[in-house]
Scaffold this active site. Structure first.
Site, short mmCIF file in Angstrom:
data_model
loop_
_atom_site.label_atom_id
_atom_site.label_comp_id
_atom_site.label_asym_id
_atom_site.label_seq_id
_atom_site.Cartn_x
_atom_site.Cartn_y
_atom_site.Cartn_z
N PRO A 1 0.86 -1.05 0.42
CA PRO A 1 0.08 0.14 0.12
C PRO A 1 0.81 1.32 -0.21
O PRO A 1 1.37 1.54 1.18
CB PRO A 1 -0.99 0.30 1.66
CG PRO A 1 0.14 -0.74 2.28
CD PRO A 1 1.21 -2.21 1.07
N ASP B 1 5.98 2.47 2.71
CA ASP B 1 4.47 1.68 2.97
C ASP B 1 3.95 2.03 3.56
O ASP B 1 3.81 1.55 4.67
CB ASP B 1 5.29 0.12 2.91
CG ASP B 1 4.69 -0.79 3.01
OD1 ASP B 1 3.20 -1.55 2.90
OD2 ASP B 1 5.21 -2.16 2.93
N HIS B 2 2.37 1.58 3.43
CA HIS B 2 2.03 2.11 4.81
C HIS B 2 1.59 1.11 6.17
O HIS B 2 1.20 1.27 6.65
CB HIS B 2 0.20 2.27 4.14
CG HIS B 2 -0.41 3.84 4.97
ND1 HIS B 2 -0.16 3.90 6.22
CD2 HIS B 2 -1.34 4.55 4.81
CE1 HIS B 2 -1.11 4.45 6.78
NE2 HIS B 2 -0.85 5.32 5.43
N ARG B 3 1.92 0.34 5.26
CA ARG B 3 1.97 -0.90 6.68
C ARG B 3 3.17 -0.86 7.57
O ARG B 3 2.98 -1.46 8.57
CB ARG B 3 2.44 -2.22 5.99
CG ARG B 3 1.08 -2.33 5.15
CD ARG B 3 1.81 -3.88 4.18
NE ARG B 3 2.93 -3.54 3.51
CZ ARG B 3 3.67 -4.96 3.04
NH1 ARG B 3 2.55 -6.12 2.41
NH2 ARG B 3 4.99 -4.88 2.56
#
Lengths: 727, 427
Positions: B228, B399-401
């Site tokens: 993401p 990376d939104h994680r």
């Protein structure tokens, strides 16, 4: 001091020698016939050795040179309908039978090679060279020569292996009401093998018109007869079995003929078998063009003393003395034979354009390599017009009964309708239907057609094979336990399974072999195998394994229709079950059609026989949505790949379920086929349920541990589920 | 005793590699560490060095030929030994090879946390628990059932993104059935016009895919579809940095590039915002103790991203030297495989092409990439004045994680601050 009195054999053991008077009284035409056949066979064998020396005979060339007198003297008086089978050294036996068939044993001394004779020589040589025009289309070669129409039942490369089959031919001849007979030729090596001795016993017990013709050439390859038996007068084997025996000089064709006349008179009169021992000598080694002395196992003096007794020299001398032929005619007879063989060979071989001074097989005479698998079994066209019934779809009237009663019932029904069916095996005629009641009422209602055999599986299954090859009868042989296949392995696999293919692909072998799997009965290590794997991986056999009584009836009916050997596997666990079956016992199950016993989508379970029920139970217990296929037909040619494939494409997982030991298991070859045919459809390895490695022991606990039942199928399903990943 | 040299597992999860060039000849003496061959994988051409010394007795694989990892490629004997002495089957050598392979490609899941550098296994974005716990039997290879391979091909599913739940982590049918069915391809199929023939369309040339092109396609598709991404953009005034660079280069032996300073600035930003120096590892987040930064290097036929290790601990001169070396060797195809692996962050600089700004795709298993545009004079408001400054736009893909918006904002602010006050970069 005990009382001792001398016992005598109940039959005669005779030494027979010809006298000058016998020669004077003999029919000159018979003697000319003998001389002609001797010359033709001698020239033929010389040609074979010549071609072998040039490397044109693939495999061994077992020369009969020196031994021709025994075969010619005994066969020239036989009818075409009489049967002859022989050994690995069988060219002379085959030729004597074939030549006698086309000439009735009568030759014109100035023209011994007629067109028919020429054809026999050419087709026989072609067979030995492995060519398409041979009697067995080149498949049989030197050691498997067969021409049924001439009564040449087939020579055999297994020492003594043809003898039980010959007895089956004799059984058919006698029970068809003829006075025909069968003579089986074998050597001093074979006289000590079980097949021969078991068959002597059986033929005597059943008064078969069967001759045991021992060509005693003193050497089994290089082993001298005195080294391997305490009674080197081999005809002495006969009286111990109640069989009269003759010993005769095999280098004297007339003496052989006279002994054979005495023996065959007895056989044709229904008085039972005879043994003839002909003392003969092969002038060369086991095979090839060198004398035995070259290999050091016999002396040149011995060889030259026997060469002086050459049967051709003897016949020529006697005929000249009798004034039957002139010296010029005698020389010309040899010349005719030699010339004929030169011409025959010239039609089969040619100058090799690629190798100067050498010859080669004419290339267009070889069999088509595509012929390799043709005729392993029949094409099943005999089933084309047979009405079939699928019990799964049957809605008509049924009756309730025990499984084992369907076994006996369908056989009873078919024996009523078909006089050809003969049942044989141990105790099948007693105990109210054998040890399990599977042949109940048959002996009572069909006297003479239900034969209780001696405990000699090799002989009686081989005898069944001979009956099947004869074609007038349909033997149904029972092995009380499957493991006895090892006792009878030569006849079951080398003879019955291969006969059709080996002899050219045309001979039907309609034989049904019944046996019962008895795992769970406590009979231990030597009685509790499942034979399916061994039969399915051996050539020639079809295999059925019914799981229901309704299937049993239909499958047995189809098996009895087929022109192939069919193993019908039963299971003692199924015998006592009460089941509904169609009232009419005539229906057939279609060849090669499996039954889907449960439709499912998670895994394809493949099973047969009693394990189908265990599979269904395991499905119930686990709740796995399995598709359960009951194979019914287990052999390579009859397996229902359509049903299996359709299921695997749906489920992507396979569990093969069987009960018995791992080593000879059925599923081994099947899982191999499945992974190759359906690799891209599999989601996990082909899984298996089998017994353990050990053969089941007698101890109840150990037996249970060695075999698979419902619990093991449950464990198998759990392995499959684990292989499916997370839900 | 002769030893078998086997095709090394030059990168984790690579099952096959080719000998691009042999760098030795049969009969040649080699020392430990001497380059034996250039091994070409789908990612790069790397040199493979001898792990034992001796005489090259046999070269078993032709140049250009691909073989599976673990297959014998050469035989090296003790000095003076001839090929006749070579073992027909290599039991001893097999053990040696196995040992070295394990050393070269340790299991990602089991690598000690204290390891100073990232471990091998670059594309291992989705190790399953089952695969990780299955021990050495699964090292470097994912099990996929035959029907799954077939269905994945039919459905166009990239199996790298699928978690296997079967035995040993095998991807089984249920793992596919669990995925949302890709409706579009099947729905679109009937409407899709028949492919026009090349002639009707005026023709085209089909260029065969190279291993590198396939790898770029596979890995970036995987990244863009499974990671993401989100983006933060900032402008940085570059005048001070450019002035500093000019000054540094005046008498320096080492030529320092703008990019070197940006790499150093990024490392500094990570020192300020250490939480951003982290990567996603499926079941955990790894926060890295060293700042390892990949630099994207365009080469013929594609690009590679060699890693500068420990940028935070190295001087600008060291960074510049190392960077120049990597770029040079990248262009000559002379990188070693470990120089291509690891890192948490990349810098991609297209400024030299005049690009104003762009956004880049994260290079798995990293968690961020900084896209650097050209530094160009722009009108900037300082106080109440409009002034001309050289301004560079940078775009951080994160990376939104692992990195939330505020964290990304903190990082980029720290980065811009360092660029605009470049002396601090040198601290």
């Amino acid at each position: 001091m005990p009382n001792r009195s001398r016992l005598e054999a109940s039959v005669d053991w005779i030494r027979l020698d010809s006298t000058p008077d016998d020669w004077k009284r003999a029919d000159p035409a018979l003697l000319i016939g003998m001389l002609s056949e001797l010359h033709l066979i001698r020239a033929f064998e010389e040609t074979v050795l010549e071609l072998a020396g040039e490397g044109l005979v693939h495999g061994p060339a077992h020369s009969s040179i020196g031994q021709e007198g025994g075969a010619v003297g005994s066969i020239i008086g036989l009818r075409s309908a009489d049967g002859v089978n022989g050994s690995h050294r069988g060219h002379h036996q085959f030729l004597a039978k074939a030549l006698t068939h086309v000439t009735s044993g009568r030759f014109a001394i100035d023209g011994i090679v007629t067109g028919e004779v020429d054809t026999v020589l050419q087709r026989t040589l072609a067979e030995i060279l492995g060519l398409a025009q041979g009697y067995c289309r080149g498949r049989g070669g030197s050691m498997h020569l067969q021409w049924f129409e001439a009564g040449a039942l087939g020579t055999n490369a297994i020492v003594g292996g043809g003898v039980p089959m010959g007895a089956g031919n004799a059984w058919a001849q006698r029970h068809a009401g003829t006075t025909d007979l069968t003579m089986s030729y074998f050597g001093d090596g074979a006289v000590n093998i079980g097949s021969v001795l078991e068959t002597m016993n059986l033929a005597a017990a059943w008064d078969l018109p069967f001759g045991f013709f021992i060509e005693n050439n003193l050497y089994a390859v290089s082993t001298e007869v005195h080294e391997v038996t305490g009674e080197p007068r081999l005809s002495g084997r006969g009286p111990g079995f109640g069989i009269p025996a003759w010993q005769v000089d095999g280098m004297d064709p007339l003496a052989v003929h006279l002994a054979t006349e005495e023996a065959t008179a007895r056989m044709r009169a229904g008085e039972g078998p005879a043994v003839i021992e002909a003392e003969v000598y092969r002038f060369f080694h086991q095979n090839g063009p060198y004398p035995g002395s070259a290999f050091g196992y016999r002396s040149k003096d011995e060889e030259s003393s026997w060469r002086e007794r050459d049967p051709i020299a003897r016949m020529t001398r006697e005929l000249l003395a009798l004034g039957t032929i002139t010296e010029a005619q005698a020389d010309a007879a040899r010349e005719q034979a030699v010339q004929a063989m030169k011409e025959v060979a010239g039609r089969l071989v040619e100058r090799d354009p690629e190798s100067d001074g050498k010859r080669r097989i004419k290339p267009d005479l070889w069999p088509d390599p595509a012929f390799v698998d043709v005729g392993i079994r029949g094409d099943a066209s005999e089933l084309a017009d047979v009405p079939t019934l699928e019990p799964l779809e049957y809605t008509g009237e049924t009756r309730s009964g025990r499984f084992v009663d369907s076994v006996a019932g369908v056989m009873h029904h078919r024996m009523e309708q078909d006089d050809r069916i003969i049942v044989l095996g141990e105790d099948v005629h007693r105990l109210n239907g054998g040890t399990n009641g599977a042949t109940k009422n048959l002996a009572k209602d069909f006297p003479g057609r239900v034969l209780g055999t001696p405990i000699s599986e090799n002989a009686f299954v081989g005898l069944g094979g001979g009956m099947a090859l004869d074609g007038r009868y349909r033997p149904v042989v029972e092995f009380m336990y499957p493991d006895f296949l090892w006792v009878a392995a030569d006849q079951v696999f080398n003879q019955i399974g291969k006969a059709r293919h080996m002899f050219g692909g045309d001979n039907p072998v309609p034989l049904v072999l019944r046996t019962k799997v008895a795992m769970g009965s406590g009979y231990g290590s030597q009685h509790l195998m499942d034979p399916a794997g061994v039969f399915a991986t051996s050539v020639g056999w079809r295999v059925v394994a019914p799981s229901t009584a309704a299937d049993y009836i239909g499958l047995m009916n189809t098996a009895l229709d087929l022109q192939d050997p069919v193993l019908v596997i039963e299971h003692i666990d199924l015998y006592p079950l009460t089941e509904e079956t169609p009232v009419d016992l005539d229906y057939r199950l279609p060849l090669g059609k499996a039954a889907v016993r449960r439709v499912g989508s998670d895994v394809t379970m493949i099973s047969y026989l009693s394990m189908v029920r265990h599979s269904l139970e395991a499905v119930e217990r686990t709740g796995v949505d399995a598709e359960v296929i009951d194979l019914r037909w287990l052999d390579r040619a009859s397996l229902d790949w359509d049903t299996i494939g359709e299921s695997i494409r749906k489920t992507n997982a396979v569990l093969i379920v069987e009960q018995g030991a791992q080593g000879t298991s059925y599923g081994g070859w099947l899982s191999d086929e499945i992974q190759r045919r359906f690799f891209d459809w599999l989601d996990q390895p082909v899984q298996r349920v089998t017994g353990s490695e050990a053969s089941p022991s007698i101890s109840k606990v150990l037996e249970r541990a060695a075999i698979a039942r419902t619990e093991e199928v449950v464990a198998g399903l759990e392995r499959v589920v684990a292989g499916m990943g997370e839900r | 005793m002769a030893s078998i040299v086997r095709m090394p597992e030059v990168l984790a999860n690579v099952t096959e590699a080719a000998i691009a060039n042999w760098l030795v000849q049969k009969g040649q003496e080699v020392a430990v560490g001497a380059p034996l061959a250039e091994v070409e994988t789908e990612k790069a051409v790397v040199e493979y060095a001898a792990e034992i010394g001796g005489t090259v007795l046999e070269l078993l694989v032709a140049e250009g030929a691909s073989v599976a990892v673990g297959e014998p490629i050469a035989v090296i004997g003790a000095p003076g030994e001839t090929s006749d002495d070579a073992p027909a089957s290599p039991p001893v050598a097999a053990e040696q090879a196995a040992t070295t392979e394990q050393a070269a490609a340790p299991e990602p899941e089991t690598a000690p946390e204290a390891a100073p550098s990232p471990v091998a296994g670059a594309p291992d974005t989705l190790p399953s628990g089952a695969a990780g716990s299955a021990g050495s039997t699964t090292a470097g290879r994912r099990f996929i059932s035959p029907i799954v391979r077939r269905l994945a091909k039919e459905r166009g599913i990239d199996l790298d993104s699928v978690r296997g739940t079967g035995p040993d982590g095998r991807i089984v049918r249920r793992d596919l059935d669990r995925l949302p069915q890709p409706v579009a391809p099947t729905a679109a199929q009937p409407a899709r016009p028949a492919a026009p023939s090349p002639d009707a369309m005026g023709g085209y040339d089909e260029i065969p895919l190279t291993g590198m092109r396939r790898a770029i396609a596979r890995r970036l598709t995987e990244s863009k579809t499974t990671v993401p991404h989100f983006y933060v953009v900032a402008d940085a005034r570059m005048d001070a940095l450019l002035a500093l660079r000019a000054e540094l280069n005046e008498d320096g032996e080492v030529k320092i590039s703008v990019n070197d300073l940006l790499v150093k600035a990024a490392a500094g930003a990570f020192r300020t915002v250490p939480d951003a120096n982290a990567t996603w590892a499926d079941t955990v987040i790894r926060r890295h103790r060293s700042v390892d930064i990949s630099i994207a290097v365009a080469i013929e036929g594609g690009l590679v991203t060699p890693v500068l290790r420990g940028v935070d601990r190295r001087s600008i001169g060291e960074v510049a030297t190392a960077s120049a070396d990597l770029v040079d060797r990248a262009r000559r195809g002379r990188l070693k495989q470990d120089e291509l692996e690891g890192g948490s962050f990349s810098i991609s600089n297209l400024g030299m092409y005049g690009v104003k700004e762009f956004s880049a795709i994260i290079n798995p298993p990293q968690s961020a990439i900084l896209a650097v545009g050209a530094a160009a004079p722009r009108a900037v408001v300082e106080g109440d004045q409009v002034v001309v400054r050289r301004v560079m736009t940078v775009t951080l893909s994160a990376d939104h994680r692992v990195i939330d918006g505020a964290l990304a904002a903190q990082w980029i602010a720290a980065f811009v601050d360092l660029v605009e006050h470049p002396v601090r970069i040198l601290r």
